[in-house]
Scaffold this motif. Structure first.
Motif, PDB file in Angstrom:
ATOM      1  N   LEU A 595      50.120-105.785   5.944  1.00 39.64           N
ATOM      2  CA  LEU A 595      48.753-105.686   5.430  1.00 39.64           C
ATOM      3  C   LEU A 595      48.492-104.318   4.809  1.00 39.64           C
ATOM      4  CD1 LEU A 595      46.781-107.475   8.303  1.00 39.64           C
ATOM      5  CD2 LEU A 595      47.472-108.408   6.081  1.00 39.64           C
ATOM      6  N   TYR A 597      50.627-102.624   3.049  1.00 42.77           N
ATOM      7  CA  TYR A 597      51.141-102.703   1.681  1.00 42.77           C
ATOM      8  C   TYR A 597      50.124-103.376   0.764  1.00 42.77           C
ATOM      9  CZ  TYR A 597      55.921-101.131   2.677  1.00 42.77           C
ATOM     10  OH  TYR A 597      57.024-100.387   2.989  1.00 42.77           O
ATOM     11  N   LEU A 598      49.479-104.431   1.253  1.00 45.39           N
ATOM     12  CA  LEU A 598      48.464-105.118   0.439  1.00 45.39           C
ATOM     13  C   LEU A 598      47.285-104.188   0.155  1.00 45.39           C
ATOM     14  CD1 LEU A 598      48.434-108.670   2.082  1.00 45.39           C
ATOM     15  CD2 LEU A 598      49.451-107.992  -0.109  1.00 45.39           C
ATOM     16  N   ALA A 602      46.045-102.768  -3.487  1.00 42.77           N
ATOM     17  CA  ALA A 602      44.660-102.884  -3.946  1.00 42.77           C
ATOM     18  C   ALA A 602      44.113-101.523  -4.365  1.00 42.77           C
ATOM     19  CB  ALA A 602      43.801-103.490  -2.842  1.00 42.77           C
TER      20      ALA A 602
END
Length: 717
Positions: A595, A597-598, A602
């Motif tokens: 998460l 990395y996400l 973003a």
């Protein structure tokens, strides 16, 4: 709350047995206290240091960062190639530190020889300085006063020697850091390393503010070296650190050079009331009575005789010649902007016309582009008066101090500050090649909507001027746009002296040789490459983070100026963000690291969607707040990714070494900005973190509910 990886918190009984003098370590947190024995299988702790082990690591990290900054600053002042290639010293530093960390468990400890290597490097540069260099048709154009020859060895000898010498020095210092680093659990070591680095930047910045000479840097380095060697200090170390101090002390005694935050400044009398000013060994300015200046300096006033000169802005005021000339032509008020405080002080003291003592003059020690973005004053005349900096903003970028002053957006900002009707803008300098003069003339044409005037004088000296109302200027020669004119530089690609979007051959060859040397050196110095196979993802993180840091430094330079203070503040801010990420990671384990990395992706997407130049429309405070959020959110998240991965490593020295070698490759990839511009570096950063995700996916498992504790340590005899 769960933990991921081994936990090395001391048990109460082990903490009770700590020597009383280690109370200093509590300032860094109880978890930071090094336990007897190595935390991750390294050698037993040293017993001959004077400092508690956390303080020892803190001071070693301070030393490593301070020496790196001092080498970048000092070598660039004496070896002129490095004024424009200062990231070569940075690349050598990262290579050396990476090798040092890979040698953390080597049988032979090279750290005791670090002062010897540093003294030899200083001796070489002192014996073979390179005072002046002029480039030929390499695609790199610098302002200057003609063609000069270097006083020292040629580029192909000097650059490799300095690069390798810096790598050797930093490898030895890095090994000293690493041998202490690996005796802590990874995140505790990392936070101490970052804390020491932050203090190193603050200390060096304070010395820059005080215009301290290199001998002061040498004394600090010598004292810290003797402190961290402790009882292991021998005759060799004492002689070497004394040699470092004496070499730079003799340099200070043998010259009257002034060390500003940007330059080594030398002043020589050249006639009655006249002086020549060299910076970093290059002829830079002359102090001359205004009545003796060449005609082109007065051309803006001759081209606009009806201009009331109620308010005049001079960017690049320097030692005051242009200010004195404006006063001679009747200027009623002048805002004089100069980035270097020492050049201003020289003008105040030595200029025979004493322009800076005139009540009509207001001095601003600031970056010219930043002043344009901050002021609301309208001017009758704006002059860019020979604003050539002859130095780079930071060791990890190709940005010069004046780069953002010659973009089309900068000229448009100047146009917006002209009074309607008869407001005049002019820039003049020694434009050594026709294409450079034409490029800047084209920039004015794009910004003003019509062709500018061009007045040439001998020795490539030209003045380019334009106005909102063409009728307000008497133009003897109107510029005609050639078919092959180079497009204007932009805030995204601010390389005005680069003929096209390409990497010049001299850079390509040198960077290729650096890569080759690195490949050949790492294997014999640090052991087989397969040691780093398990940390390929950390290598990619190092590459990506270096590019991300560079992008943020140049972004803040655009938003708030290319001054040394802004650069130091941003660099320290980056390290503080890293420290914050480490502190959070020490207390919080993200159960699904994917998460992060996400979230990082973003944050990079937001930074891409909002160009830095779009923030210039905001007032300073909102601009700062938004810029900090956009710039530092990816840095914080990137270091959360790194910290969550790094905390579970079983060989922190090799892992950190792989990360540092990645940072060196990132410094090389920074030159891609010469082709695609700085904004596209964000795309490259996203790709690199994607590679880190793919190569490290097996480490992204959901964190388990428990973790092993360290065995009860044995007492030492």
């Amino acid at each position: 709350m769960t933990t991921d990886g081994p936990t090395y918190a001391p048990s109460p009984s082990s903490a009770d047995r700590l020597p009383a003098h280690q109370w200093l370590a509590l300032a860094f947190g109880r978890d930071a206290v090094r336990l007897p024995g190595a935390a991750d299988g390294g050698p037993p702790p040293a017993t001959r240091t004077l400092l508690p082990s956390p303080v020892q690591l803190f001071m070693l990290s301070f030393l490593m960062l301070f020496v790196e900054l001092a080498l970048i600053r000092w070598s660039g002042a004496l070896v002129i190639y490095l004024s424009y290639f200062s990231n070569f010293v940075l690349l050598g530093s990262f290579l050396g530190i990476g090798v040092g960390f890979l040698r953390a468990r080597a049988r032979v400890n090279l750290f005791p020889y670090a002062p010897v290597a540093l003294a030899l490097l200083i001796l070489y540069v002192r014996v073979f300085p390179v005072e002046v260099v002029r480039t030929g048709n390499t695609g790199i154009i610098f302002f200057g006063y003609g063609s000069f020859h270097a006083s020292g060895p040629p580029t192909w000898i000097t650059l490799p020697i300095v690069f390798l010498a810096v790598a050797v020095v930093m490898a030895m210092i890095g090994e000293g850091v690493a041998r202490t680093f690996i005796t802590f659990r990874p995140l505790d070591a990392y936070r101490l390393d970052i804390a020491g680095s932050v203090v190193g930047i603050v200390a060096f910045s304070l010395l820059s503010f005080l215009d301290a000479k290199p001998v002061v840097w040498a004394i600090i380095v010598a004292l810290v070296m003797l402190l961290v060697y402790g009882k292991r200090t021998g005759l060799l170390q004492v002689v070497a650190v004394a040699g470092i101090v004496l070499l730079l002390w003799s340099e200070s005694l043998s010259s009257s050079d002034i060390w500003s935050p940007y330059y080594r400044i030398s002043v020589t009398a050249s006639g009655p009331g006249q002086y020549s000013v060299d910076v970093n060994g290059i002829p830079h300015q002359n102090i001359i009575p205004a009545r003796k200046l060449q005609k082109v300096y007065s051309q803006p006033y001759l081209n606009a005789p009806a201009n009331p000169l109620t308010n005049v802005l001079i960017v690049g005021a320097g030692t005051g010649d242009d200010v004195a000339n404006a006063l001679l032509h009747g200027a009623k008020h002048i805002d004089a902007v100069e980035i270097d405080p020492q050049l201003y002080q020289l003008g105040r003291r030595l200029n025979p016309d004493h322009p800076y003592s005139d009540p009509r003059v207001t001095v601003h020690i600031n970056d010219g582009r930043a002043f344009l973005e901050q002021t609301h004053t309208k001017y009758d005349m704006i002059l860019f008066a020979l604003p050539d900096s002859l130095t780079l903003v930071a060791g990890q970028s190709s940005l010069r101090l004046e780069s953002y002053l010659f973009t089309v957006e900068a000229v448009e900002a100047a146009r917006a500050h002209l009074k309607p009707g008869d407001g005049l803008f002019a820039m003049y300098n020694y434009y050594r090649t026709p294409w450079l003069r034409d490029r800047l003339a084209n920039t004015l044409q794009v910004a003003f909507g019509h062709a500018p005037c061009v007045d040439d004088e001998g020795f490539s000296l030209s003045m380019i001027s334009d106005t909102i109302n063409p009728a307000a200027i008497h133009c003897t020669t109107t510029w005609h746009r050639p078919a092959d004119v180079v497009p204007p530089a932009t805030d995204n690609h601010p390389f005005v002296y680069l003929d096209g979007n390409s990497i010049p051959w001299i850079y390509r060859i040198t960077l290729g040789l650096i890569l080759l040397a690195s490949i050949l050196l790492v294997r014999p110095a640090a052991g087989p490459y397969r040691r780093m196979r398990a940390y390929v993802d950390l290598f990619f993180m190092g590459v990506a983070f270096m590019l991300l840091e560079t992008k943020n430094i140049v972004q803040f330079a655009l938003l708030f100026g290319t001054t040394w203070f802004v650069n130091a503040l941003v660099t320290a801010g980056v390290l503080v963000s890293v420290f914050a990420a480490v502190e959070v990671s020490r207390r919080v384990v993200v159960r699904r690291p994917a998460l992060l990395y996400l979230a990082l992706l973003a944050a990079l997407a937001v930074a891409w969607a909002i160009p830095a130049s779009s923030l210039l429309a905001l007032s300073p405070l909102p601009r700062f707040v938004v810029a900090v959020i956009i710039a530092f959110a990816p840095i914080f998240l990137a270091n959360m990714v790194f910290a969550q991965r790094f905390r579970g490593t079983t060989d922190s020295g090799t892992a950190f070494g792989a990360n540092l070698l990645g940072a060196m490759i990132g410094g090389i990839l920074e030159y891609a900005s010469l082709i695609v511009g700085y904004r596209w570096l964000l795309v490259l950063v996203a790709v690199l973190y994607g590679l880190a995700f793919l190569t490290g996916w097996r480490h992204l498992r959901i964190a388990g509910p428990s973790a092993p504790r360290i065995p009860q340590p044995m007492s030492r005899t």
